[in-house]
Design a protein around this motif. Structure first.
Motif, PDB file in Angstrom:
ATOM      1  N   GLN A  99       0.754  -1.289   0.114  1.00 43.03           N
ATOM      2  CA  GLN A  99       0.055  -0.005  -0.101  1.00 43.03           C
ATOM      3  C   GLN A  99       1.002   1.247  -0.077  1.00 43.03           C
ATOM      4  N   MET A 100       2.062   1.257   0.544  1.00 45.00           N
ATOM      5  CA  MET A 100       2.791   2.286   0.801  1.00 45.00           C
ATOM      6  C   MET A 100       3.457   2.711  -0.795  1.00 45.00           C
ATOM      7  N   GLN A 101       3.702   1.460  -1.462  1.00 40.57           N
ATOM      8  CA  GLN A 101       4.336   1.819  -2.517  1.00 40.57           C
ATOM      9  C   GLN A 101       3.390   2.616  -3.680  1.00 40.57           C
ATOM     10  N   GLN A 102       2.019   2.078  -3.434  1.00 37.29           N
ATOM     11  CA  GLN A 102       1.046   2.655  -4.358  1.00 37.29           C
ATOM     12  C   GLN A 102       0.750   4.118  -4.036  1.00 37.29           C
ATOM     13  N   ASP A 103       0.479   4.346  -2.664  1.00 43.25           N
ATOM     14  CA  ASP A 103       0.465   5.762  -2.187  1.00 43.25           C
ATOM     15  C   ASP A 103       1.499   6.785  -2.453  1.00 43.25           C
ATOM     16  N   VAL A 104       2.638   6.369  -2.503  1.00 40.05           N
ATOM     17  CA  VAL A 104       3.733   7.631  -2.857  1.00 40.05           C
ATOM     18  C   VAL A 104       3.615   7.782  -4.159  1.00 40.05           C
ATOM     19  N   ARG A 105       3.524   6.656  -5.124  1.00 41.48           N
ATOM     20  CA  ARG A 105       3.473   6.939  -6.360  1.00 41.48           C
ATOM     21  C   ARG A 105       2.112   7.613  -6.890  1.00 41.48           C
ATOM     22  N   SER A 106       0.799   7.336  -6.284  1.00 35.15           N
ATOM     23  CA  SER A 106      -0.184   8.264  -6.624  1.00 35.15           C
ATOM     24  C   SER A 106      -0.252   9.697  -5.876  1.00 35.15           C
ATOM     25  N   ALA A 107       0.547   9.899  -4.892  1.00 33.71           N
ATOM     26  CA  ALA A 107       0.676  11.054  -4.532  1.00 33.71           C
ATOM     27  C   ALA A 107       1.674  11.995  -5.165  1.00 33.71           C
ATOM     28  N   LEU A 108       2.529  11.336  -5.817  1.00 36.66           N
ATOM     29  CA  LEU A 108       3.403  12.082  -6.863  1.00 36.66           C
ATOM     30  C   LEU A 108       2.584  12.385  -8.023  1.00 36.66           C
ATOM     31  N   ASP A 109       2.028  11.523  -8.480  1.00 37.09           N
ATOM     32  CA  ASP A 109       1.336  11.920  -9.757  1.00 37.09           C
ATOM     33  C   ASP A 109       0.195  12.661  -9.627  1.00 37.09           C
ATOM     34  N   VAL A 110      -0.380  12.923  -8.547  1.00 34.51           N
ATOM     35  CA  VAL A 110      -1.645  13.943  -8.338  1.00 34.51           C
ATOM     36  C   VAL A 110      -1.013  15.062  -8.444  1.00 34.51           C
ATOM     37  N   VAL A 111       0.495  15.612  -8.594  1.00 36.47           N
ATOM     38  CA  VAL A 111       0.841  16.936  -8.761  1.00 36.47           C
ATOM     39  C   VAL A 111       0.292  17.251 -10.153  1.00 36.47           C
ATOM     40  N   ALA A 112       0.143  16.264 -11.230  1.00 39.52           N
ATOM     41  CA  ALA A 112      -0.018  16.629 -12.421  1.00 39.52           C
ATOM     42  C   ALA A 112      -1.648  16.724 -12.488  1.00 39.52           C
ATOM     43  N   GLY A 113      -2.186  16.364 -11.654  1.00 38.98           N
ATOM     44  CA  GLY A 113      -3.910  16.370 -11.623  1.00 38.98           C
ATOM     45  C   GLY A 113      -4.214  17.543 -10.711  1.00 38.98           C
ATOM     46  N   ASP A 114      -4.748  16.980  -9.528  1.00 41.40           N
ATOM     47  CA  ASP A 114      -5.637  17.954  -8.603  1.00 41.40           C
ATOM     48  C   ASP A 114      -4.669  19.050  -8.245  1.00 41.40           C
ATOM     49  N   VAL A 115      -3.381  18.906  -7.818  1.00 40.27           N
ATOM     50  CA  VAL A 115      -2.327  19.941  -7.423  1.00 40.27           C
ATOM     51  C   VAL A 115      -2.452  21.041  -8.349  1.00 40.27           C
ATOM     52  N   GLN A 116      -2.269  20.843  -9.723  1.00 42.80           N
ATOM     53  CA  GLN A 116      -2.298  21.777 -10.741  1.00 42.80           C
ATOM     54  C   GLN A 116      -3.643  22.493 -10.925  1.00 42.80           C
ATOM     55  N   ARG A 117      -4.826  21.819 -10.439  1.00 46.23           N
ATOM     56  CA  ARG A 117      -6.024  22.567 -10.489  1.00 46.23           C
ATOM     57  C   ARG A 117      -6.018  23.782  -9.548  1.00 46.23           C
ATOM     58  N   HIS A 118      -5.249  23.479  -8.483  1.00 46.65           N
ATOM     59  CA  HIS A 118      -5.404  24.423  -7.074  1.00 46.65           C
ATOM     60  C   HIS A 118      -4.217  25.396  -7.399  1.00 46.65           C
ATOM     61  N   ALA A 119      -3.148  25.107  -8.302  1.00 47.81           N
ATOM     62  CA  ALA A 119      -2.124  26.035  -8.525  1.00 47.81           C
ATOM     63  C   ALA A 119      -1.633  25.862  -9.919  1.00 47.81           C
ATOM     64  N   PRO A 120      -1.194  26.813 -10.677  1.00 47.76           N
ATOM     65  CA  PRO A 120      -0.642  26.659 -11.982  1.00 47.76           C
ATOM     66  C   PRO A 120       0.849  26.213 -12.187  1.00 47.76           C
ATOM     67  N   VAL A 121       1.381  25.161 -11.449  1.00 46.80           N
ATOM     68  CA  VAL A 121       2.655  24.697 -11.521  1.00 46.80           C
ATOM     69  C   VAL A 121       2.889  23.897 -12.587  1.00 46.80           C
ATOM     70  N   GLY A 122       4.109  23.747 -13.050  1.00 49.46           N
ATOM     71  CA  GLY A 122       4.556  22.672 -13.744  1.00 49.46           C
ATOM     72  C   GLY A 122       4.809  21.282 -13.206  1.00 49.46           C
ATOM     73  N   VAL A 123       5.423  20.474 -13.879  1.00 48.25           N
ATOM     74  CA  VAL A 123       5.499  18.948 -13.547  1.00 48.25           C
ATOM     75  C   VAL A 123       7.143  18.901 -13.744  1.00 48.25           C
ATOM     76  N   ASP A 124       7.810  19.681 -14.194  1.00 48.13           N
ATOM     77  CA  ASP A 124       9.198  19.391 -14.655  1.00 48.13           C
ATOM     78  C   ASP A 124      10.225  19.426 -13.576  1.00 48.13           C
ATOM     79  N   ASP A 125       9.555  20.154 -12.245  1.00 43.76           N
ATOM     80  CA  ASP A 125      10.686  20.481 -11.342  1.00 43.76           C
ATOM     81  C   ASP A 125       9.681  20.302  -9.876  1.00 43.76           C
TER      82      ASP A 125
END
Length: 251
Positions: free
Chosen positions: A80-106
């Motif tokens: 479960q921890m494997q899955q969670d850290v992966r999902s939490a990283l990938d959400v930067v390209a989803g919900d995080v970007q919906r709250h802040a216009p950040v990029g995913v390159d840094d």
């Protein structure tokens, strides 16, 4: 105080994080920092351990994503921890970007202790939607094999739900030390007086990562212990901020 937004990245109650935004406007050049707390992978400890550091990052102008994840006794073990850290990283390209216009390159990742294990392990995942630009391990548990501790570690056995003698392949697959090279600049910080996680964990990881061709660096902080990374007045804290934010990289 920086703005805080709660975001769920899964259906389990422990699959969430708090997004901390800096006071100034953000754009695609603003770094995003995934903060992974420690605590022996145990449900006794939570993401509040990372709150102060996340707020400090936001005050310094970064977007901080302080995550919770399923832990032993709180919905999860190693799968479960494997899955969670992966999902939490990938959400930067989803919900995080919906709250802040950040990029995913840094997108940078920092983790303390067990969180350092998860952060560096995550760097070895090559098929994530977001790829970290740097990783900072604060007293990270980077090799789970008993020889790395000089003894059997009950917290590791609880994490993996197995003894080393019964499944050495599992221990190796869950160890960041076995994944080098990961191709991501990695900075390991460790207090010289750490009795919870041996300094040799960072020393051995950096040596192996460099031998494999990675850009890996180690700073041992004299006179500070495992918990100095949670103290805003410590040298470990200041060096962690510098490492995550890239200050002093030119030195």
């Amino acid at each position: 105080m920086s703005a805080r937004i709660k975001i769920a990245y899964g259906e389990h109650p422990e699959q969430f994080g708090h997004l901390y935004l800096p006071a100034e406007p953000v754009d695609t050049s603003t770094p995003v920092v995934l903060v992974v707390h420690g605590g022996f992978w145990s449900g006794q400890y939570g993401s509040n351990l990372g709150t102060q550091f996340a707020r400090a990052l936001a005050r310094a102008g970064a977007v901080a994503w302080n995550i919770e994840y399923r832990r032993v006794g709180a919905g999860g073990h190693w799968p479960q921890m494997q899955q969670d850290v992966r999902s939490a990283l990938d959400v930067v390209a989803g919900d995080v970007q919906r709250h802040a216009p950040v990029g995913v390159d840094d997108v940078r990742v920092v983790g303390h202790s067990a969180g350092g294990h998860l952060a560096v392990w995550l760097g070895g995942e090559t098929d994530t939607a977001v790829r970290p630009s740097r990783i900072v391990a604060q007293a990270g548990v980077l090799d789970l094999e008993p020889s790395a501790f000089g003894r059997t570690n009950p917290a590791v056995e609880a994490l993996l739900e197995a003894r080393y003698e019964d499944d050495p392949v599992l221990y190796r697959s869950a160890s960041p030390a076995a994944r080098a090279p990961i191709g991501i600049p990695t900075i390991c910080l460790h207090g010289s007086q750490d009795v919870q996680v041996p300094v040799a964990q960072s020393e051995r990881y950096v040596q192996a990562a460099r031998a494999a061709g990675d850009d890996a660096r180690l700073t041992i902080v004299p006179g500070e212990d495992h918990f100095a990374f949670l103290d805003p007045d410590s040298r470990c804290w200041a060096l962690s901020l510098d490492a995550v934010l890239g200050r002093g990289d030119e030195q």
